[in-house]
Motif scaffolding. Structure first.
Motif, mmCIF file in Angstrom:
data_model
loop_
_atom_site.group_PDB
_atom_site.id
_atom_site.type_symbol
_atom_site.label_atom_id
_atom_site.label_comp_id
_atom_site.label_asym_id
_atom_site.label_seq_id
_atom_site.Cartn_x
_atom_site.Cartn_y
_atom_site.Cartn_z
ATOM 1 N N ASN A 231 2.558 7.417 4.828
ATOM 2 C CA ASN A 231 2.426 7.661 6.265
ATOM 3 C C ASN A 231 3.738 7.424 7.006
ATOM 4 O O ASN A 231 4.070 8.161 7.932
ATOM 5 N N GLN B 192 2.644 10.738 -5.947
ATOM 6 C CA GLN B 192 1.775 11.062 -4.813
ATOM 7 C C GLN B 192 2.341 12.175 -3.932
ATOM 8 O O GLN B 192 1.585 12.872 -3.266
ATOM 9 N N ARG C 55 0.110 13.064 4.599
ATOM 10 C CA ARG C 55 -0.981 12.343 5.257
ATOM 11 C C ARG C 55 -2.313 12.604 4.549
ATOM 12 O O ARG C 55 -3.161 11.712 4.454
ATOM 13 N N ASP D 131 0.831 -1.186 0.000
ATOM 14 C CA ASP D 131 0.000 0.000 0.000
ATOM 15 C C ASP D 131 0.874 1.249 0.000
ATOM 16 O O ASP D 131 1.660 1.462 0.920
ATOM 17 N N ARG E 274 -2.578 13.183 1.335
ATOM 18 C CA ARG E 274 -2.500 12.370 0.118
ATOM 19 C C ARG E 274 -2.720 10.897 0.427
ATOM 20 O O ARG E 274 -3.284 10.163 -0.369
ATOM 21 N N ALA E 275 -2.243 10.469 1.587
ATOM 22 C CA ALA E 275 -2.399 9.058 1.959
ATOM 23 C C ALA E 275 -3.866 8.706 2.173
ATOM 24 O O ALA E 275 -4.255 7.553 2.013
ATOM 25 N N GLY E 276 -4.685 9.697 2.476
ATOM 26 C CA GLY E 276 -6.114 9.455 2.654
ATOM 27 C C GLY E 276 -6.866 9.288 1.353
ATOM 28 O O GLY E 276 -7.978 8.779 1.316
ATOM 29 N N ARG E 277 -6.272 9.703 0.244
ATOM 30 C CA ARG E 277 -6.907 9.584 -1.070
ATOM 31 C C ARG E 277 -6.591 8.236 -1.686
ATOM 32 O O ARG E 277 -5.616 7.594 -1.341
ATOM 33 N N THR E 278 -7.416 7.843 -2.647
ATOM 34 C CA THR E 278 -7.119 6.600 -3.355
ATOM 35 C C THR E 278 -5.977 6.834 -4.328
ATOM 36 O O THR E 278 -5.858 7.901 -4.926
ATOM 37 N N THR E 279 -5.149 5.844 -4.495
ATOM 38 C CA THR E 279 -4.002 5.957 -5.398
ATOM 39 C C THR E 279 -4.411 5.560 -6.803
ATOM 40 O O THR E 279 -5.487 4.980 -7.030
ATOM 41 N N ARG F 96 -0.120 4.154 0.476
ATOM 42 C CA ARG F 96 -0.536 5.009 1.584
ATOM 43 C C ARG F 96 0.258 4.702 2.842
ATOM 44 O O ARG F 96 0.600 5.602 3.597
ATOM 45 N N GLN F 97 0.562 3.447 3.042
ATOM 46 C CA GLN F 97 1.367 3.069 4.206
ATOM 47 C C GLN F 97 2.758 3.693 4.110
ATOM 48 O O GLN F 97 3.282 4.222 5.088
#
Length: 147
Positions: free
Chosen positions: A31, A80, A99, A25, A101-106, A27-28
């Motif tokens: 973060n 991202q 953070r 992920d 950007r991490a909340g949005r879908t990739t 997003r991980q």
């Protein structure tokens, strides 16, 4: 004569997107980079050089040094991570941007969702196609029987 098994650019892009999605992920990773920025000198200035270095370091730590997967993940991370250019921003403020950007879908998640929708639409359309074919066959049988 080109090899018919060569992947086209869209096929290769889809393969890389799937590989990145399977690799982990993003997003991980965003973060984790944000955590590092907040833990180490959050009031110091963030520069674009730092952005590039963090993307490479985290991609290589995750997928090995100079591997194809590490380069693909690095590119995905850089897409991202917002560019800094000439603006003045602290590492802590940049962590907030990461953070968010991490909340949005990739992109990989959006492509995977589109592929799932297309597969569902295709499999959903198949029974109707078979039903239509069966109706045509029945109509021909009925037509031949009445003639």
């Amino acid at each position: 004569m080109p090899d018919p098994t060569d992947l086209s650019q869209p096929d290769e892009a889809l393969r890389q997107t799937r590989a990145i999605e399977e690799a982990g992920d993003l997003r991980q990773l965003l973060n984790r980079i944000a955590d590092r920025l907040v833990e180490n000198l959050p009031d110091a200035a963030m520069r674009d050089v730092n952005r590039l270095a963090y993307a490479r370091d985290y991609a290589e730590n995750e997928h090995g040094r100079s591997t194809d997967m590490a380069r693909a993940v690095e590119r995905a991370l850089l897409r991202q991570m917002p560019r800094i250019d000439d603006r003045t921003i602290t590492r802590g403020e940049y962590a907030l941007l990461l953070r968010a950007r991490a909340g949005r879908t990739t992109r990989a998640e959006r492509v995977a969702a589109l592929q799932r929708e297309a597969a569902e639409a295709y499999t959903g359309a198949r029974p109707r196609e078979d039903q239509a074919l069966a109706a045509v066959v029945c109509a021909r049988i009925d037509g031949n029987a009445s003639a």
